[in-house]
Design a protein around this motif. Structure first.
Motif, PDB file in Angstrom:
ATOM      1  N   VAL A  10       0.845  -1.188   0.000  1.00  0.00           N
ATOM      2  CA  VAL A  10       0.000   0.000   0.000  1.00  0.00           C
ATOM      3  C   VAL A  10       0.879   1.236   0.000  1.00  0.00           C
ATOM      4  N   VAL A  11       0.558   2.177  -0.885  1.00  0.00           N
ATOM      5  CA  VAL A  11       1.253   3.460  -0.934  1.00  0.00           C
ATOM      6  C   VAL A  11       0.196   4.540  -0.750  1.00  0.00           C
ATOM      7  N   MET A  12       0.385   5.352   0.261  1.00  0.00           N
ATOM      8  CA  MET A  12      -0.544   6.455   0.519  1.00  0.00           C
ATOM      9  C   MET A  12      -0.074   7.680  -0.262  1.00  0.00           C
ATOM     10  N   THR A  13      -1.027   8.422  -0.827  1.00  0.00           N
ATOM     11  CA  THR A  13      -0.636   9.657  -1.505  1.00  0.00           C
ATOM     12  C   THR A  13      -0.371  10.760  -0.493  1.00  0.00           C
ATOM     13  N   ARG A  14      -0.897  10.590   0.702  1.00  0.00           N
ATOM     14  CA  ARG A  14      -0.620  11.521   1.794  1.00  0.00           C
ATOM     15  C   ARG A  14      -0.902  10.834   3.118  1.00  0.00           C
ATOM     16  N   GLU A  15      -0.209  11.278   4.139  1.00  0.00           N
ATOM     17  CA  GLU A  15      -0.349  10.673   5.473  1.00  0.00           C
ATOM     18  C   GLU A  15      -1.116  11.568   6.442  1.00  0.00           C
ATOM     19  N   GLY A  16      -1.266  12.836   6.112  1.00  0.00           N
ATOM     20  CA  GLY A  16      -1.933  13.764   7.018  1.00  0.00           C
ATOM     21  C   GLY A  16      -2.978  14.589   6.299  1.00  0.00           C
ATOM     22  N   ASP A  17      -3.489  15.585   6.992  1.00  0.00           N
ATOM     23  CA  ASP A  17      -4.515  16.462   6.443  1.00  0.00           C
ATOM     24  C   ASP A  17      -3.837  17.601   5.688  1.00  0.00           C
ATOM     25  N   GLU A  18      -3.419  17.288   4.479  1.00  0.00           N
ATOM     26  CA  GLU A  18      -2.752  18.280   3.639  1.00  0.00           C
ATOM     27  C   GLU A  18      -3.400  18.251   2.259  1.00  0.00           C
ATOM     28  N   THR A  19      -3.315  19.348   1.563  1.00  0.00           N
ATOM     29  CA  THR A  19      -3.892  19.427   0.227  1.00  0.00           C
ATOM     30  C   THR A  19      -2.854  18.998  -0.796  1.00  0.00           C
ATOM     31  N   ILE A  20      -3.227  18.027  -1.600  1.00  0.00           N
ATOM     32  CA  ILE A  20      -2.376  17.559  -2.692  1.00  0.00           C
ATOM     33  C   ILE A  20      -3.234  17.600  -3.952  1.00  0.00           C
ATOM     34  N   SER A  21      -2.727  18.211  -5.004  1.00  0.00           N
ATOM     35  CA  SER A  21      -3.507  18.351  -6.226  1.00  0.00           C
ATOM     36  C   SER A  21      -3.882  16.987  -6.799  1.00  0.00           C
ATOM     37  N   LEU A  22      -4.942  16.975  -7.569  1.00  0.00           N
ATOM     38  CA  LEU A  22      -5.371  15.738  -8.224  1.00  0.00           C
ATOM     39  C   LEU A  22      -4.278  15.220  -9.154  1.00  0.00           C
ATOM     40  N   ARG A  23      -3.617  16.127  -9.836  1.00  0.00           N
ATOM     41  CA  ARG A  23      -2.521  15.744 -10.738  1.00  0.00           C
ATOM     42  C   ARG A  23      -1.416  15.045  -9.951  1.00  0.00           C
ATOM     43  N   GLU A  24      -1.068  15.585  -8.784  1.00  0.00           N
ATOM     44  CA  GLU A  24      -0.010  15.009  -7.958  1.00  0.00           C
ATOM     45  C   GLU A  24      -0.430  13.653  -7.395  1.00  0.00           C
ATOM     46  N   ARG A  25      -1.678  13.522  -7.005  1.00  0.00           N
ATOM     47  CA  ARG A  25      -2.162  12.228  -6.504  1.00  0.00           C
ATOM     48  C   ARG A  25      -2.015  11.157  -7.581  1.00  0.00           C
ATOM     49  N   SER A  26      -2.428  11.499  -8.786  1.00  0.00           N
ATOM     50  CA  SER A  26      -2.323  10.551  -9.901  1.00  0.00           C
ATOM     51  C   SER A  26      -0.876  10.221 -10.211  1.00  0.00           C
ATOM     52  N   SER A  76      -9.521  22.376 -10.519  1.00  0.00           N
ATOM     53  CA  SER A  76      -8.205  22.807 -10.028  1.00  0.00           C
ATOM     54  C   SER A  76      -7.126  21.749 -10.247  1.00  0.00           C
ATOM     55  N   SER A  77      -7.330  20.866 -11.217  1.00  0.00           N
ATOM     56  CA  SER A  77      -6.421  19.736 -11.415  1.00  0.00           C
ATOM     57  C   SER A  77      -5.097  20.114 -12.061  1.00  0.00           C
ATOM     58  N   GLY A  78      -5.049  21.225 -12.780  1.00  0.00           N
ATOM     59  CA  GLY A  78      -3.835  21.584 -13.493  1.00  0.00           C
ATOM     60  C   GLY A  78      -3.803  21.034 -14.912  1.00  0.00           C
ATOM     61  N   TYR A  79      -4.849  20.327 -15.319  1.00  0.00           N
ATOM     62  CA  TYR A  79      -4.931  19.797 -16.674  1.00  0.00           C
ATOM     63  C   TYR A  79      -5.772  20.725 -17.539  1.00  0.00           C
TER      64      TYR A  79
END
Length: 189
Positions: A10-26, A76-79
């Motif tokens: 399992v790889v988490m895109t984030r471990e805490g309550d932080e904003t990560i863009s949809l592009r970065e998550r993907s 707000s995805s950046g695409y």
């Protein structure tokens, strides 16, 4: 934690309550070499009397409300629009959409069963297709699971309860396992 160890990494895109863009998550999902993407969300439904779980997989929709939701989420995805066209063309020619649907059905069934044990009146809002950018850009079968509704008073109360959150996590893990087991059995035939 419910899937770590054994057959799953399992790889988490984030471990805490932080904003990560949809592009970065993907990007993080692709860079990790994931087999599937599970994007976990808590819904906010415009009508506070509505509640329940729903799971989205990548695909087109004719539902105007889902179109508005995907548009707002993707804004707000950046695409750019041309980026979306290119990504969508790649998606619909492969098997990713049908695999995503299978994963969504597996997870949704577990979420409904699990949440109804603790909240019998919780709704099954179904499995739906939508062009969410986090699913488009991940380049792997993926789902967006709305595991509860913060806009519903009882759901918001339940979300503060650790047992309810654990039940949701267990359901997500069972759904992913069932999907993986079904794929592994199909590959043996």
């Amino acid at each position: 934690e419910k899937l770590r160890g054994g057959l799953f990494r399992v790889v988490m895109t984030r471990e805490g309550d932080e904003t990560i863009s949809l592009r970065e998550r993907s990007r993080r999902a692709r860079d990790a070499g994931g087999d599937v993407l599970v994007s976990i969300h808590v819904n906010s439904i415009p009508r506070p009397d509505r509640r329940g779980v729903e799971t989205y997989y990548l695909g087109p929709t004719d539902d105007p409300a889902i179109r508005r939701l995907a548009s707002a989420e993707n804004h707000s995805s950046g695409y750019s629009l041309s980026d979306f066209r290119g990504l969508l063309e790649e998606v619909y020619v492969g098997v990713r959409q049908s695999e995503s649907r299978r994963l969504a059905e597996s997870v949704q069934a577990e979420l409904v069963a699990s949440t109804r044990r603790l909240a019998p009146e919780a709704g099954d809002r179904g499995v739906k297709s939508a062009p969410f950018v986090v699913l488009i850009a991940s380049e792997m079968p993926g789902i967006l699971a709305e595991v509860s509704s913060v806009s519903h008073e009882e759901d918001a109360r339940l979300l503060r309860d650790e047992a309810y959150r654990e039940a949701i996590a267990d359901a997500l893990a069972r759904g992913v396992r069932a999907y993986a087991d079904a794929r592994n059995l199909a590959g043996e035939g």
